[in-house]
Structures are given as C-alpha cells and as structure tokens.
Enzyme design. Structure first.
Site, mmCIF file in Angstrom:
data_model
loop_
_atom_site.group_PDB
_atom_site.id
_atom_site.type_symbol
_atom_site.label_atom_id
_atom_site.label_comp_id
_atom_site.label_asym_id
_atom_site.label_seq_id
_atom_site.Cartn_x
_atom_site.Cartn_y
_atom_site.Cartn_z
ATOM 1 N N ASP A 183 50.384 45.665 37.108
ATOM 2 C CA ASP A 183 50.934 45.357 38.306
ATOM 3 C C ASP A 183 52.298 44.935 38.011
ATOM 4 O O ASP A 183 53.245 45.284 38.688
ATOM 5 C CB ASP A 183 50.219 44.677 39.317
ATOM 6 C CG ASP A 183 49.074 45.339 40.177
ATOM 7 O OD1 ASP A 183 48.464 46.479 39.696
ATOM 8 O OD2 ASP A 183 48.318 44.686 40.806
ATOM 9 N N ASP A 231 52.867 38.885 38.000
ATOM 10 C CA ASP A 231 51.834 39.200 39.146
ATOM 11 C C ASP A 231 50.732 38.481 38.468
ATOM 12 O O ASP A 231 50.346 38.234 37.212
ATOM 13 C CB ASP A 231 51.534 40.724 38.784
ATOM 14 C CG ASP A 231 50.441 41.384 39.795
ATOM 15 O OD1 ASP A 231 51.006 41.363 41.230
ATOM 16 O OD2 ASP A 231 49.189 41.201 39.501
ATOM 17 N N GLU A 246 46.331 37.509 39.578
ATOM 18 C CA GLU A 246 45.291 37.952 40.325
ATOM 19 C C GLU A 246 44.482 36.567 40.416
ATOM 20 O O GLU A 246 44.450 35.805 39.604
ATOM 21 C CB GLU A 246 44.234 38.893 39.380
ATOM 22 C CG GLU A 246 44.919 40.204 39.202
ATOM 23 C CD GLU A 246 45.582 40.980 40.362
ATOM 24 O OE1 GLU A 246 44.826 40.976 41.449
ATOM 25 O OE2 GLU A 246 46.417 41.444 40.422
ATOM 26 N N HIS A 287 45.562 46.191 40.842
ATOM 27 C CA HIS A 287 45.180 45.151 41.001
ATOM 28 C C HIS A 287 44.632 44.404 39.732
ATOM 29 O O HIS A 287 43.943 43.391 39.582
ATOM 30 C CB HIS A 287 44.176 45.163 41.820
ATOM 31 C CG HIS A 287 44.379 45.261 43.333
ATOM 32 N ND1 HIS A 287 45.397 44.588 44.104
ATOM 33 C CD2 HIS A 287 43.947 46.464 43.814
ATOM 34 C CE1 HIS A 287 45.555 45.164 45.111
ATOM 35 N NE2 HIS A 287 44.840 46.371 45.326
#
Length: 574
Positions: A180, A31, A33, A175
């Site tokens: 995540d 994951d 960001e 998030h």
C-alpha cells in the site's frame, strides 16, 4: 523614506515564502495495518514505508508487528494478517525506534500517507505509550490532495485502489502495509504531475493546495515573470493602477507566482485575480525594511483586499486626562498633551477592559463634569457605592484625589503592581467562593491592562532613543538598520569586503531625519515600532551605536506579564 539603494497589533500575517523544490524534497510514504480504527484502543500489526526523492526510490522498510492483542476476524479477512503471522513478530516498542530512524535518515523528511490522520494518529499514540516524543514531521495527505484535485466525475471515489488504477500505478493496493505504501508513492507522483501545469513546484505550495487554481489565476501567472528574487514589497494593481493588495516577501518572484497556483486558496484573493492587471515590485535591502514598507503602504493606500493593517487610526488607547481631577478615557488619537497612554488596542472593547481594570484598583471619577468652585455637583451613585471619593461635591479633597491619579499614572507608565495585586487578590476570593465567571472577567480585564501597559512601555522606551544602529548577520552580509525615535530611518547590508567605517558613516548620513515627539509611538505606526523592537530583541542582533538611554522600568508591565503567565501555568498544573 527607508533605506539606501514565526501575533504586533495590526500587522498583516502572510504565508511563509515558498521555497523547497519538490524535486529536492525527501518523502517517506507510510502505511500501517491495525487491529481497528481507534488509535487509543487498537494496535499496529504491520508497518510499511518507502523513502523517495525526485521520483527515485531511496529505500524501503517493512515489518509485521506483534500487537499484543487478538486480531479481530474481520481485520484478518481484510488484510490477510493472522494471529500466527504476528506471533513471532517484534512488539511495537522495538519497531517504533526503527520506524523513527527510517523517517529521520534524511534531513527535513516529509511524511506522506493516504488518509494521513489515521496513520499519524497511530504513530503518535504509540510514541505516547512508549514515552517517545513525536518529532512533528510535516505531513502530506494524498487523500486530501486527491479530493482537492480530482472531482467525483473524474474518479468514482478517492480510495487508494481507485487512485492507483486511475494513475496507472503498477502496484495494486491489497491492505498490506508495504504494498500500500508503494501504491501511495505512485499516487503521490501522479498528483504532483497533475499539479505541475498549475504552477505548484514547492513543498510549501503542495501542502497548501485545497483546490485547483481558477482560470483567472492561471491567466495571470505571467505577472510574476521578470520580478526580482530578493526581498521587498509587491503591490497588485487593477487596470486603473489602483492598489488592490500589498504584501511582502523575502523572494518577490516566487511569492507573487504562488498567488496564481493551486496553493492560493483564500477566496478573496482568488476573486482578486480576476481584476489584477499588474504587479509593482518595491525592492528592499532587508526583510525588516520590507515589513515596514508593507505596513506604511497598506496604511496609506488602504487596498481593498488587505484585511489587516489597513486602518491603524482605528486603534484605541486608554488615556489618563491632565485636568485638575484626571479621569480615564478611551481615545483614538495620542495627543502632545503630557497625558499617559497605554495601548494600542485592536478594539475599543479591549481598551474598555483595561480601563475597567484601572478603575477596579483606583477610585477615579467616571463622570465628565467640568468642576467649578462656584457650582456644586450632586454625587453620582458610584460615590454611594464607595467607588469614587466624590471630589465633585468636595467630599474628597484635591490632594487626596491627586494621590489616586498619581498611582494610576505610575501603574500605566511604570510598576503596575497595584493593579495586579488588586485583581489577583479578588480573583482568589471569587474562585474560593466558586464564582468562576466573575473571576474570569477580572482575569481578562487584568490581562488587557497588562497587554496595553506592556506595549506602551516598550514603545515609549525606544521612542525616547534619538539614534540607534544595530546589525545582524545574514546570508548576504550584515543587515544594518538605523532607528530614530522608534522609526526605521535606514536599512542596508554590509557585504564582505566593504569598509565597515565608511559603510556606517554613509548609512547614518543618509538616514531619515526623525524629530522627537510625544507618546508611545510618536513618529511611526505602533506596529512598525513593534517590528523594529522584535528585530532588535533577536539574540543574533548586535547593537552598534546608541545615542541616549534605552531602558524599561525594572518592575514593568512586561515583568508582571511574565510572572502572571507563570502563576497561571502553575495554577493550571495543580
């Protein structure tokens, strides 16, 4: 009869044998960001990854990343990642090697992400910016899987937080990259558990899932029970015993089972499941034998659910006739008439393009008249345009016309330089005049001609060899094949501990008798001979015995094809 107990025309393509157990697959769940949604404009602010196998967590990786740009306020509000948090974090050029090392820590890693195109897009963009080759990992997208398996009535949407709650994952997505990624691990396991009763148990099946299997598919899963695990051909039949579909595999049981799982998404095959009543396995000693048998059975039985290879008789050839004033003709049958042929072509349109390429290079007649010394024929408009010498009214002598016909024969069976030169020169002129569409038309005609000439020359070369024996090492021993006039006449495996001399003597003695014939592929389907040629051309294959000469022209169509591809590549680069 054959045998002992990663494009060819008409060859059926199929999904690769399904074989990597999910329990043995290493997944790295990733994951990211980021500062935005565009992989080219935005930058990564955090990376989280979890390595799992067989339901066990093997390792985790997580780090903030200095994006080198300001983090928008709405992104900070969404993720909680502030500018001060990333101020002391390493930049992406330092993080990227660590991420790739984590991905590569186990062999054959599979990358998993929720909405995978987003995360992989950012990683690919980072690799490109920092001069690193993207390794091209196989990818599993849990969002796509969830959409295929969970209808909206079952979950209100397919967001990660919704799915994590649906599957009871203890980690709540927030998030932040590592949390995540941990939540996605739980979602992945939940989806895999849901696929278990549907018969999906391998990585290849998992990646092929588009929607759950139909009831008809699930009801017929038992048909795979008891089938052998070795290579061979399988024939799906209906209640009357009629053939519905024919395929091949290196593992018959596993491949047949896949038709009744969620991995099978082809609509016509799902429809076929409703009428299938049986599966007939035909065991083969080698995978080449299985491929050949598949072609032969499809051509013979024409099963309705096979799309390719059903009608090899519909292939087209370009022929130079053998009458006094030869002409070019597109035909469906290769006759024993001494005429040169090029092809086969999958469509008559492709054959017509090859014919036009030859006519562009050689002023051969295009009429169908039968010439007679006592009957004068008025020249057609092609003679007025200078595209035919008008042998019909005696303007062009027989000897002069024969020079053109012999040149066309040479281009078809040997060196096609005259056709290549005529086209490349004219293409250059048209391109210089900015007449690109006309240039493209000539380019396509030349490509069609070279394809057909290359096929015919390769087929003719092996068809002229009365007897050939070759071997290739496999996991079971040495796969050994006997080829006669381009036809697979026998196939077997020399296993460790077997006397090689006795094995070869027995294989050759029991191989099918194949007489000589005329044409590029006189004793086998062209697609079969091309399969044999591909097998023989493999660097791992060793020739054991050759009776006769197996040669191709030095200045063959294949050589010109390679040169043409190189030239086109150079032109494109410039």
């Amino acid at each position: 009869m054959v045998g002992q107990s990663a494009t060819p025309v008409g060859v059926q393509t199929s999904i690769s044998d399904l074989g990597t157990p999910l329990a043995a697959t290493t997944f790295v769940v990733l994951d990211l960001e980021t500062t935005g949604t565009s992989a080219t404009k935005a930058r990564v602010t955090e990376v989280g990854a979890v390595r799992v196998r067989g339901g066990e967590v093997l390792g985790e990786f997580g780090t903030l990343v200095d994006p080198g740009v300001l983090i928008p306020a709405n992104i900070t509000l969404l993720t909680g990642i502030t500018q001060s948090m990333v101020a002391t974090a390493p930049p992406m050029e330092e993080v990227l090697p660590e991420v790739l090392a984590f991905l590569d820590a186990e062999p054959d890693t599979v990358l998993v992400a929720h909405n995978a195109p987003f995360d992989t897009g950012f990683l690919k963009a980072a690799c490109e910016r920092h001069g690193v080759d993207w390794p091209g990992y196989p990818v599993v997208d849990t969002l796509r899987l969830a959409r295929a398996l969970l209808p909206r009535g079952e979950t209100r949407n397919h967001r990660l937080a919704t799915l994590a709650a649906f599957f009871g994952v203890p980690v709540t997505p927030n998030h932040r990259a590592l949390d995540d990624a941990r939540a996605t691990v739980g979602v992945l396991h939940g989806l895999i558990e849901r696929l278990g009763p549907m018969g999906v148990s391998s990585l290849e099946e998992l990646r092929a899932v588009n929607k759950p299997p139909s009831r008809a598919q699930q009801a017929k899963r038992h048909l795979a029970e008891g089938l052998p695990d070795g290579p061979g051909v399988y024939v799906f039949t209906d209640a009357r015993g009629a053939s519905l579909y024919v395929g091949k595999s290196g593992n018959l049981r596993r491949r047949v089972r896949s038709y009744f799982t969620a991995a099978e998404s082809r609509q016509r095959i799902r429809e076929m499941a409703a009428v299938v009543e049986g599966v007939t396995p035909i065991e083969c000693t080698t995978e080449l034998e299985a491929s050949v048998r598949e072609l032969r059975i499809i051509a013979e039985r024409k099963p309705p659910y096979n799309r390719r290879s059903r009608n090899p008789e519909r292939a087209s050839w370009v022929k130079l006739t053998t009458d006094a004033y030869p002409r070019l003709s597109v035909v469906r049958v290769v006759k024993d008439d001494g005429a040169p042929y090029i092809g086969p072509y999958a469509s008559s349109r492709d054959a017509e393009q090859a014919k036009e390429a030859l006519l562009h290079a050689f002023p051969l007649r295009q009429c169908t008249h039968t010439f007679s010394a006592t009957r004068r024929i008025e020249p057609c408009v092609l003679a007025q345009l200078g595209r035919c010498g008008a042998p019909c009214d005696g303007t062009e002598t027989h000897d002069t016309y024969t020079v053109h016909a012999d040149a066309a024969r040479t281009a078809m069976t040997g060196d096609p330089a005259a056709v290549v030169d005529a086209h490349t020169g004219r293409i250059a002129e048209l391109a210089a005049a900015l007449r690109y569409e006309e240039a493209a038309t000539l380019r396509d005609r030349l490509a069609a001609f070279l394809r057909g000439a290359r096929r015919a020359q390769r087929l003719s070369a092996i068809a002229a060899v009365p007897h050939l024996v070759a071997s290739r090492r496999s996991a079971l021993g040495w796969e050994t094949c006997v080829v006669r006039h381009g036809r697979l006449a026998a196939s077997a495996v020399l296993r460790p501990g077997t006397d090689p001399a006795a094995f070869l003597a027995s294989l050759v003695a029991t191989a099918e008798y194949v007489p000589a014939g005329h044409g590029p592929s006189p004793r086998a389907l062209p697609a079969e001979t091309e399969l044999v040629l591909d097998w023989l051309a493999d660097p791992a294959t060793r020739l054991v015995d050759v009776d006769g000469d197996w040669t191709c022209p030095l200045r063959s169509a294949e050589a010109h094809t390679e040169m043409t591809h190189w030239a086109h590549g150079r032109a494109s680069a410039q």
